[in-house]
Write an enzyme that holds these catalytic residues in place. Structure first.
Site, PDB file in Angstrom:
ATOM      1  N   GLU A 140      -5.014   1.955   2.516  1.00  0.00           N
ATOM      2  CA  GLU A 140      -5.047   0.583   3.514  1.00  0.00           C
ATOM      3  C   GLU A 140      -5.046   1.264   4.903  1.00  0.00           C
ATOM      4  O   GLU A 140      -5.664   0.347   5.719  1.00  0.00           O
ATOM      5  CB  GLU A 140      -3.668   0.106   3.339  1.00  0.00           C
ATOM      6  CG  GLU A 140      -3.642  -1.086   4.006  1.00  0.00           C
ATOM      7  CD  GLU A 140      -2.919  -1.137   5.247  1.00  0.00           C
ATOM      8  OE1 GLU A 140      -3.080  -2.078   6.068  1.00  0.00           O
ATOM      9  OE2 GLU A 140      -2.486  -0.154   5.818  1.00  0.00           O
ATOM     10  N   GLU A 141      -4.606   2.241   5.265  1.00  0.00           N
ATOM     11  CA  GLU A 141      -4.506   2.666   6.790  1.00  0.00           C
ATOM     12  C   GLU A 141      -5.986   3.039   7.231  1.00  0.00           C
ATOM     13  O   GLU A 141      -6.258   3.094   8.403  1.00  0.00           O
ATOM     14  CB  GLU A 141      -3.615   3.821   6.934  1.00  0.00           C
ATOM     15  CG  GLU A 141      -2.188   3.577   6.589  1.00  0.00           C
ATOM     16  CD  GLU A 141      -1.460   2.539   7.531  1.00  0.00           C
ATOM     17  OE1 GLU A 141      -2.120   2.032   8.438  1.00  0.00           O
ATOM     18  OE2 GLU A 141      -0.271   2.159   7.216  1.00  0.00           O
ATOM     19  N   ASP A 153       5.844   2.133   6.936  1.00  0.00           N
ATOM     20  CA  ASP A 153       4.611   1.294   6.739  1.00  0.00           C
ATOM     21  C   ASP A 153       3.643   2.159   5.783  1.00  0.00           C
ATOM     22  O   ASP A 153       3.156   3.190   6.070  1.00  0.00           O
ATOM     23  CB  ASP A 153       3.849   1.076   7.840  1.00  0.00           C
ATOM     24  CG  ASP A 153       2.420   0.321   7.750  1.00  0.00           C
ATOM     25  OD1 ASP A 153       2.482  -0.260   6.604  1.00  0.00           O
ATOM     26  OD2 ASP A 153       1.713   0.236   8.724  1.00  0.00           O
ATOM     27  N   HIS A 181       0.829  -1.218   0.011  1.00  0.00           N
ATOM     28  CA  HIS A 181       0.078  -0.048   0.010  1.00  0.00           C
ATOM     29  C   HIS A 181       0.865   1.179   0.005  1.00  0.00           C
ATOM     30  O   HIS A 181       2.097   1.352   0.898  1.00  0.00           O
ATOM     31  CB  HIS A 181      -0.779  -0.036   1.092  1.00  0.00           C
ATOM     32  CG  HIS A 181      -0.354  -0.015   2.550  1.00  0.00           C
ATOM     33  ND1 HIS A 181      -0.245   1.253   3.154  1.00  0.00           N
ATOM     34  CD2 HIS A 181      -0.106  -0.975   3.565  1.00  0.00           C
ATOM     35  CE1 HIS A 181       0.181   0.961   4.299  1.00  0.00           C
ATOM     36  NE2 HIS A 181       0.527  -0.205   4.634  1.00  0.00           N
ATOM     37  N   HIS A 191       4.011   3.742  12.830  1.00  0.00           N
ATOM     38  CA  HIS A 191       2.808   4.574  13.026  1.00  0.00           C
ATOM     39  C   HIS A 191       3.230   5.787  13.954  1.00  0.00           C
ATOM     40  O   HIS A 191       2.576   5.995  14.668  1.00  0.00           O
ATOM     41  CB  HIS A 191       1.768   3.861  13.437  1.00  0.00           C
ATOM     42  CG  HIS A 191       0.810   3.007  12.631  1.00  0.00           C
ATOM     43  ND1 HIS A 191      -0.193   3.003  12.523  1.00  0.00           N
ATOM     44  CD2 HIS A 191       1.433   2.433  11.324  1.00  0.00           C
ATOM     45  CE1 HIS A 191      -0.672   1.990  11.433  1.00  0.00           C
ATOM     46  NE2 HIS A 191       0.343   1.845  10.715  1.00  0.00           N
TER      47      HIS A 191
END
Length: 332
Positions: free
Chosen positions: A196-197, A168, A58, A307
Site C-alpha cells: 500500500e505504501e 500505519d 494493509h 510514518h
C-alpha cells in the site's frame, strides 16, 4: 498482546511475510475460506447474503531498502514508502531477516555548512552504519536489496496511550482480525493487502478478485493535535474516537455510507470524529477504481508522528474503531 506482536513485526512494502504469517494464524479459525494470492495479499471470506462487503487493511509499513555499499563499510539506502528525510537521522534500524543492527548516520551539525543546515538532507547524504570497517566486511553480512525497518518496540505510556512503529497500518490489521471473530449477515471479505505504501498495489489485485459492492478501509491516519498547530488544522485528535474520512487525494468517500456509520456511532454511543484533512491516500483509491467500482469509506485510528520511527495512539480509539466497524457491519 496481539497488537504488540503485529507492530513489532517487520514488514515493509514487498517484504510482508512475517506479518502475513501472524495474521494467517489468527484468522483461520473464524472464516470460511482463506487465500493468499500471487501478490501476497490475504483474502478471507465469511459467507453471507446481500451486499458483498470488502474490509481492507494493509500489512506493509514504511521502511528502507539497501541499494549499495560505501568504501568505509557503511550502507547506501533508499525509502520504501513515504518517509520524511527529516525524521530519520540517528535512528536505530534492523536490517533483513537476520536483524542486523544499524544506525542511520548523518554529518554532525558542527561540520555542516550553513547551506546544509538550512536544507533537508537527501538520502545521498545519509548512510546506515552497521559497525563494519570496510566495504568487503559489510558485504559479508548484508546483501544488496535487503529491507530495513525502524528498531522500535511497542510500549504503553501516559494515560491509556501506546507508542511504537508501524501503526500505519497494523492498527487496521488488528481491528480487522478482531472484526472477523464476529458473525454478520452480509457477504464479508476481509483483505490484508501488500505494498500500500508504494501505490496501493496489492489492493488493485485483491479488489479485482473480490469485486465488492462496498469497500471499508481501516487505517492508522495522520494526527496533528499539537500545541503550536491551530485547532482547525488538526486533521484528527488522539482520544476523540475513530476518524471518518471525507476525501483524500485518491478518492471521495461515499457520503451515504459515512452518514450510516456516524448514525451507528450515535445510536451505540461510540465516539467518532471527522478527518479534517484531504491529504494522503490509501487502498480505497484502488478499490473504487476496479471493475465497475465500489462505494468506499475509510475509518481510521488517529496516530501522532505517523510514518516515522515511533507513533502514538490511544487504546480507547483502537477499541472504539473496532466497535464502530462491527456495529456498522451488523446493520448490513
Amino acid at each position: 498482546m496481539l497488537l504488540k506482536t503485529l507492530c513489532d513485526a517487520k514488514g515493509p512494502s514487498g517484504f510482508e511475510g512475517e506479518v502475513r504469517n501472524i495474521i494467517l494464524k489468527e484468522v483461520k479459525p473464524y472464516v470460511d475460506s482463506v487465500k493468499v494470492d500471487v501478490m501476497g495479499n490475504i483474502i478471507v471470506h465469511k459467507k453471507g447474503k446481500g451486499s458483498k462487503v470488502l474490509v481492507d487493511a494493509h500489512m506493509d509499513e514504511v521502511g528502507f531498502i539497501i541499494t549499495g555499499f560505501n568504501d568505509d563499510g557503511t550502507l547506501k539506502f533508499k525509502a520504501l514508502g513515504g518517509v520524511n528525510n527529516k525524521v530519520i537521522p540517528s535512528k536505530t534500524v534492523l536490517i533483513g531477516d537476520k536483524e542486523i543492527n544499524g544506525v542511520i548516520g548523518i554529518k554532525p551539525i558542527h561540520l555542516q555548512s550553513q547551506e546544509e543546515r538550512n536544507k533537508n538532507m537527501q538520502y545521498k547524504n545519509l548512510c546506515i552504519d552497521i559497525g563494519a570497517n570496510s566495504k568487503k566486511e559489510a558485504m559479508e553480512v548484508v546483501d544488496l536489496g535487503e529491507y530495513v525497518v525502524f528498531n522500535t518496540k511497542l510500549e504503553e505510556f501516559g494515560e491509556n496511550l501506546i507508542k511504537g512503529k508501524a501503526f500505519d497500518d497494523r492498527m487496521g490489521c488488528y481491528v480487522l482480525i478482531e472484526i472477523l471473530k464476529e458473525n454478520y449477515n452480509c457477504d464479508l471479505y476481509g483483505v490484508f493487502t501488500v505494498q500500500e505504501e508504494i501505490g496501493d498495489r496489492g489492493a488493485y489485485v485483491s479488489a479485482y478478485n473480490v469485486m465488492p459492492d462496498i469497500g471499508i478501509v481501516l487505517e492508522g491516519t495522520i494526527c496533528a493535535d499539537m500545541p503550536y498547530i491551530s485547532p482547525h488544522l488538526r486533521a484528527t485528535e488522539v482520544g476523540k474516537g475513530p476518524a471518518i474520512s471525507i476525501m483524500d487525494r485518491t478518492s471521495i468517500f461515499n457520503d451515504d455510507i459515512a452518514k450510516e456509520i456516524m448514525e451507528v456511532g450515535k445510536v451505540k454511543n461510540i465516539p467518532y470524529q471527522r478527518r479534517r484533512a484531504i491529504a494522503g491516500g490509501n487502498d480505497a483509491g484502488a478499490i473504487i477504481m476496479v471493475g465497475e467500482g465500489a462505494k468506499v469509506a475509510t475509518i481510521s485510528v488517529p496516530c501522532r508522528y505517523i510514518h516515522s520511527s515511533i507513533s502514538v495512539a490511544s487504546k480507547e480509539d483502537i477499541e472504539n474503531t473496532k466497535n464502530l466497524v462491527m456495529e456498522y457491519l451488523k446493520t448490513l
